[in-house]
Structure formats: C-alpha cells, structure tokens
Design an enzyme around this catalytic site. Structure first.
Site, short mmCIF file in Angstrom:
data_model
loop_
_atom_site.label_atom_id
_atom_site.label_comp_id
_atom_site.label_asym_id
_atom_site.label_seq_id
_atom_site.Cartn_x
_atom_site.Cartn_y
_atom_site.Cartn_z
N CYS A 88 0.86 -1.18 0.00
CA CYS A 88 0.00 0.00 0.00
C CYS A 88 0.90 1.23 0.00
CB CYS A 88 -0.91 0.00 1.24
SG CYS A 88 -2.02 1.42 1.28
N LEU A 89 0.98 1.86 -1.14
CA LEU A 89 1.80 3.06 -1.31
C LEU A 89 1.03 4.00 -2.23
CD1 LEU A 89 4.63 4.33 -0.72
CD2 LEU A 89 5.38 3.31 -2.87
#
Length: 183
Positions: free
Chosen positions: A89-90
C-alpha cells in the site's frame, strides 16, 4: 514502442545508478517488463540485516498504467500484506494516483522509505498497524523475527503459485553467494 523505450531508459538508469541498498536485475533478458529488485533492510530499523526481494511488473501500457510491485520476501509491516502475495500500500501505486511522469526509481525509493517510516494510518494490515502505533516494542520484535525467518541469506523470488525464480544478472559486479542446498 514508446513503452519499451521508456522502460529501457528507466532500467538503464536504475541499474547504472541504483537507489541506496538496492540491486535491480531482469530474470529474463528478453522481458524488460519484469524486474527483480533486491533491497537491503535499512539500518536503524527492525528490517536491518534483511535482504528483501521485490518483483516489479510493468504493463504494456506503461507509463500510462502504473506498475505492480510486490514483496517476494515475507515481511511484517502494516503497509504490506502479511501473506505470500506481498501487496504494497503506497499512495503513488494506487490506480487513481498513478502519474505517467512518475519514475520507477522514485517508487523504489518510496518503498524503502516505507520500511524506515511505516504509514499506519493507511494500512493493508490493520492489526499490525495498531501494534505499530500502540506497542512499538512488540512490533519491532515481531518484525525482527520475520527478518530472521524470511529475509536472511539469498533472496528467493517466487510467483503466487510458489514457483521459485532466481536472478542471474545483477546491477553490481557479481559477488559469490552461497545458495540454499549448496555447500
């Protein structure tokens, strides 16, 4: 064709001047759409001393469609799924946030920064994020145990089916490495 040129240019850039603590290679020289990245755990973090594999998959529509980047090495982190998928998750990798001007080198640097400074307010693993926020000492202990169990020695790159791949080409001069099962 423009996609191939852009990917080739970025590959040349990251292999000749890789982000700190990383080596980038192609598992298959005939396919520039799949990269193997070996990232050393940043010092002063629970990941120090670990060697983490990342798999970068670039779609045919790149750079207009963002890459898919996953951890091939299990890692205990609030922003990475705690499973064999290794989803990250970026912000910039999210489909609605991807910008064609974004360079892969900056994404790789952002992933390394995520190991230095997790983002517990945007987690893929809420339980790990809660532990990071509320019991940092236990979080770090568990993260270090994952490093000891999964991130020591040569990096193994596996796809979701568990088929193991190896990297033969590195962006640095080849160093002798002891492989599992070889004495």
């Amino acid at each position: 064709m423009a996609s191939q040129k852009r990917i080739a240019k970025e590959l040349t850039d990251v292999t000749s001047n890789p982000p700190a603590g990383m080596t980038i290679s192609l598992p298959d020289d005939s396919d520039i759409h799949k990269w193997h990245v070996t990232m050393d755990g940043p010092s002063e973090t629970p990941y120090a001393g670990g060697h983490f594999g990342l798999i970068v998959r670039l779609p045919a529509e790149y750079p207009f469609k963002g890459p898919e980047i996953t951890f091939a090495t299990r890692i205990y982190h609030p922003n990475v799924t705690n499973d064999s998928e290794g989803s990250i998750c970026l912000g910039p990798l999210k489909p609605g946030n991807w910008k064609p001007v974004t360079r892969l080198k900056s994404i790789l640097e952002a992933i390394r920064q995520l190991l230095i400074e997790p983002q517990p307010d945007d987690p893929l693993e809420p339980r790990i994020a809660d532990q990071y926020k509320n019991d940092r000492r236990d979080f770090e202990k568990t993260a270090r145990s994952y490093v000891a169990q999964y991130a020591k020695g040569a990096v193994k790159f596996s796809d979701a089916t568990g088929t193991e791949e190896t990297t033969t080409k590195r962006s640095e001069p080849e160093q002798p490495r002891r492989m599992m099962g070889q004495e």
